[in-house]
Each structure stands twice: as C-alpha cells, then as structure tokens.
Motif scaffolding. Sequence first.
Motif, mmCIF file in Angstrom:
data_model
loop_
_atom_site.group_PDB
_atom_site.id
_atom_site.type_symbol
_atom_site.label_atom_id
_atom_site.label_comp_id
_atom_site.label_asym_id
_atom_site.label_seq_id
_atom_site.Cartn_x
_atom_site.Cartn_y
_atom_site.Cartn_z
ATOM 1 N N ILE A 7 0.837 -1.188 0.000
ATOM 2 C CA ILE A 7 0.000 0.000 0.000
ATOM 3 C C ILE A 7 0.880 1.249 0.000
ATOM 4 C CG2 ILE A 7 -1.981 -1.121 1.064
ATOM 5 C CD1 ILE A 7 -1.088 -0.034 3.754
ATOM 6 N N VAL A 8 0.244 2.384 -0.217
ATOM 7 C CA VAL A 8 0.970 3.647 -0.378
ATOM 8 C C VAL A 8 1.859 3.954 0.830
ATOM 9 C CG1 VAL A 8 0.652 6.151 -0.500
ATOM 10 C CG2 VAL A 8 -0.657 4.644 -2.022
ATOM 11 N N SER A 9 1.371 3.660 2.033
ATOM 12 C CA SER A 9 2.162 3.967 3.227
ATOM 13 C C SER A 9 3.465 3.180 3.291
ATOM 14 C CB SER A 9 1.343 3.711 4.496
ATOM 15 O OG SER A 9 0.963 2.346 4.578
ATOM 16 N N ASP A 10 3.555 2.086 2.528
ATOM 17 C CA ASP A 10 4.788 1.289 2.504
ATOM 18 C C ASP A 10 5.933 2.001 1.784
ATOM 19 O OD1 ASP A 10 3.548 -0.844 3.825
ATOM 20 O OD2 ASP A 10 2.926 -1.785 1.948
ATOM 21 N N VAL A 11 5.594 2.876 0.833
ATOM 22 C CA VAL A 11 6.639 3.461 -0.015
ATOM 23 C C VAL A 11 6.666 4.988 -0.002
ATOM 24 C CG1 VAL A 11 6.577 1.473 -1.572
ATOM 25 C CG2 VAL A 11 5.167 3.466 -2.092
ATOM 26 N N MET A 12 5.679 5.633 0.607
ATOM 27 C CA MET A 12 5.604 7.094 0.533
ATOM 28 C C MET A 12 6.772 7.752 1.260
ATOM 29 S SD MET A 12 2.479 7.952 3.172
ATOM 30 C CE MET A 12 2.667 7.773 4.955
ATOM 31 N N THR A 13 7.079 8.977 0.843
ATOM 32 C CA THR A 13 8.148 9.763 1.455
ATOM 33 C C THR A 13 7.601 10.544 2.639
ATOM 34 O OG1 THR A 13 9.290 10.002 -0.669
ATOM 35 C CG2 THR A 13 9.834 11.587 1.054
ATOM 36 N N VAL A 14 8.248 10.371 3.793
ATOM 37 C CA VAL A 14 7.840 11.053 5.021
ATOM 38 C C VAL A 14 9.093 11.621 5.688
ATOM 39 C CG1 VAL A 14 6.731 10.781 7.265
ATOM 40 C CG2 VAL A 14 5.917 9.436 5.321
ATOM 41 N N PRO A 15 9.072 12.878 6.167
ATOM 42 C CA PRO A 15 7.986 13.835 5.996
ATOM 43 C C PRO A 15 7.975 14.424 4.590
ATOM 44 C CG PRO A 15 9.811 14.869 7.135
ATOM 45 C CD PRO A 15 10.193 13.429 6.959
ATOM 46 N N ALA A 16 6.831 14.928 4.202
ATOM 47 C CA ALA A 16 6.696 15.526 2.876
ATOM 48 C C ALA A 16 7.279 16.938 2.874
ATOM 49 C CB ALA A 16 5.231 15.575 2.475
ATOM 50 N N VAL A 17 7.847 17.318 1.742
ATOM 51 C CA VAL A 17 8.321 18.694 1.555
ATOM 52 C C VAL A 17 7.113 19.521 1.136
ATOM 53 C CG1 VAL A 17 9.933 20.192 0.351
ATOM 54 C CG2 VAL A 17 10.533 17.803 0.770
ATOM 55 N N ILE A 18 6.827 20.593 1.852
ATOM 56 C CA ILE A 18 5.622 21.376 1.606
ATOM 57 C C ILE A 18 5.945 22.863 1.515
ATOM 58 C CG2 ILE A 18 4.184 19.687 2.812
ATOM 59 C CD1 ILE A 18 4.113 21.681 5.185
ATOM 60 N N VAL A 19 4.951 23.625 1.059
ATOM 61 C CA VAL A 19 5.000 25.086 1.144
ATOM 62 C C VAL A 19 3.647 25.572 1.636
ATOM 63 C CG1 VAL A 19 6.755 25.477 -0.626
ATOM 64 C CG2 VAL A 19 4.352 25.287 -1.304
ATOM 65 N N GLY A 20 3.636 26.767 2.196
ATOM 66 C CA GLY A 20 2.389 27.370 2.636
ATOM 67 C C GLY A 20 1.751 28.186 1.532
ATOM 68 N N ARG A 21 0.549 28.625 1.768
ATOM 69 C CA ARG A 21 -0.178 29.427 0.766
ATOM 70 C C ARG A 21 0.622 30.660 0.335
ATOM 71 N NH1 ARG A 21 -5.983 28.871 0.704
ATOM 72 N NH2 ARG A 21 -6.762 27.419 2.277
ATOM 73 N N GLY A 22 1.309 31.279 1.279
ATOM 74 C CA GLY A 22 1.982 32.540 1.000
ATOM 75 C C GLY A 22 3.394 32.406 0.467
ATOM 76 N N ALA A 23 3.855 31.190 0.214
ATOM 77 C CA ALA A 23 5.218 31.009 -0.296
ATOM 78 C C ALA A 23 5.388 31.762 -1.608
ATOM 79 C CB ALA A 23 5.505 29.527 -0.491
ATOM 80 N N ARG A 24 6.493 32.510 -1.730
ATOM 81 C CA ARG A 24 6.729 33.317 -2.924
ATOM 82 C C ARG A 24 7.324 32.473 -4.047
ATOM 83 N NH1 ARG A 24 4.278 38.158 -2.676
ATOM 84 N NH2 ARG A 24 5.969 39.183 -3.825
ATOM 85 N N PHE A 25 7.206 32.988 -5.263
ATOM 86 C CA PHE A 25 7.619 32.262 -6.473
ATOM 87 C C PHE A 25 9.056 31.743 -6.365
ATOM 88 C CE2 PHE A 25 9.176 31.631 -10.723
ATOM 89 C CZ PHE A 25 8.088 31.160 -11.440
ATOM 90 N N LYS A 26 9.981 32.622 -6.038
ATOM 91 C CA LYS A 26 11.392 32.214 -5.996
ATOM 92 C C LYS A 26 11.656 31.206 -4.883
ATOM 93 C CE LYS A 26 14.834 34.705 -7.095
ATOM 94 N NZ LYS A 26 15.920 35.707 -7.224
ATOM 95 N N GLU A 27 10.929 31.332 -3.783
ATOM 96 C CA GLU A 27 11.073 30.366 -2.690
ATOM 97 C C GLU A 27 10.639 28.980 -3.147
ATOM 98 O OE1 GLU A 27 9.073 29.315 1.662
ATOM 99 O OE2 GLU A 27 8.670 31.259 0.699
ATOM 100 N N ILE A 28 9.546 28.909 -3.904
ATOM 101 C CA ILE A 28 9.045 27.631 -4.410
ATOM 102 C C ILE A 28 10.071 26.990 -5.338
ATOM 103 C CG2 ILE A 28 7.244 26.532 -5.795
ATOM 104 C CD1 ILE A 28 5.371 28.828 -4.855
ATOM 105 N N VAL A 29 10.619 27.794 -6.253
ATOM 106 C CA VAL A 29 11.633 27.285 -7.178
ATOM 107 C C VAL A 29 12.845 26.785 -6.407
ATOM 108 C CG1 VAL A 29 13.184 27.885 -9.063
ATOM 109 C CG2 VAL A 29 10.853 28.788 -9.044
ATOM 110 N N ARG A 30 13.248 27.540 -5.383
ATOM 111 C CA ARG A 30 14.427 27.170 -4.595
ATOM 112 C C ARG A 30 14.207 25.837 -3.866
ATOM 113 N NH1 ARG A 30 14.431 31.282 -1.599
ATOM 114 N NH2 ARG A 30 15.580 32.594 -3.053
ATOM 115 N N VAL A 31 13.039 25.650 -3.276
ATOM 116 C CA VAL A 31 12.733 24.402 -2.559
ATOM 117 C C VAL A 31 12.722 23.224 -3.522
ATOM 118 C CG1 VAL A 31 10.981 23.157 -1.241
ATOM 119 C CG2 VAL A 31 11.465 25.554 -0.714
#
Length: 225
Positions: A7-31
């Motif tokens: 099942i998915v939990s067997d192979v998923m990546t944890v923790p997930a890399v995320i961004v918040g609603r307010g993350a700016r364009f360049k920050e998203i590209v950098r991450v």
Amino acid sequence: MPDAAHIVSDVMTVPAVIVGRGARFKEIVRVMEQRQVSALPVVGDDGHVVGVVSEADLLPKEEFGGRELTRFERIARRTDLVRAEALTAEELMTTPAVTVRPDDTLAQAARLMAVEHVKRLPVVDGADRLRGVVSRGDLLKVFLRPDEDIEEEVRRTVVSYLFPTLAHAIHVSVRDGIVTLRGPVYDTSLIWVAERLIRAVEGVVDVEARLGGTASAPGGLPTVR
C-alpha cells in the motif's frame, strides 16, 4: 493466495516537503531545486492540503515573459497567463489537489497518476491532513524486490494453492522479475488462473507459464474461489 498488496504507506516519502499558501515564487523554485522534486503540496494553517504547485504551474512565467501575445493566445491560454503573473503558491497552485490515502494500493495510486497526468500525489488521512507524498519513483520500488523473495511467494501462495498434488513437480524460476513455470498439471484450465495470480505478486514483471497437461488426473482437484 498471493500476499496482501503493498500500500501507499509502505513506499511514501515522510515527511513531505511542503510550502504554505503565501510562499513566494522564488522560494518555491528554490525548494524544488534543493529537494529535487517536481511538485509541492500547498498546506493551510490547519494542516489540510489545499492544492499542489508543480513545475508546470511555474513555467508560464518563463514562457510568456517579455513576449507580446496575440488575441487568440490570450483567450486560449488564459489560465497560463494568470499563472504567469502569479507571485504566491496560492495563486499558482492547482486546486483541489489530487490525493491518495495511506491504505490505497500501489496499483490504485499508479492508475490515478496516469489518469490525472501527475508525477506525485499528496497522501492524506481521513481528515485530509498531509501524511506524506508518493511519487512515480516510489511506486517503482516494488520492482527492486529480490527474485528469491518473489520465487518463494509464488511457490507458497500460487503453486501450492492451485496445484497441491504436483507442487513438487512444478519448477519455479525468477530472473529480473520474470517468473517462469515449468512442469505438468492435471487441469490446464488453471494455467491462466496461475498467470493472473502471479501477475498480482509484488515485483513481478512478466509471467511465462510453460505448463502441460498430464495423462490422467486424480480426484480432489483444488477448487478456485
């Protein structure tokens, strides 16, 4: 019968890399660059996944930068034009996010990726809170399973189940995930059942059933349900 599917939990990546609603364009590209990912879940303050921002959402800013568009392009590419002017994850993201649950099978996740044309899926629980991310690469990990493990499972859950009186006479070999069966069987109508069950075994790439019927069959053939 074959062991329970991964099942998915067997192979998923944890923790997930995320961004918040307010993350700016360049920050998203950098991450994305730093973490080597092609898409990021966008998570609200309450931990719920509100969308996904991908490389495809970011590219319009490069595509349309400094170029004069025709009237037809402005109409046909309206959504991309909006993204080209977007500055934050909330403005860029695709919403609602296409997600899977931790207990979904890998086959279900692969099918959803194919249908939705996405490379990564946020994994959410019953309350739609993020628990991880599963990618195409994660789904392919099952094909790294050792041939010896596949062979053991095929013998134990398929051959012994369908052909109990001839299990000792049926040769099972696995090479690079390809399962080959050789030997006699009493009921040739079960061969296609064996192939189908073996294909459901995690890590199997293909099946070659080189099985033949015998002259006579004893009583008590196994019943397939």
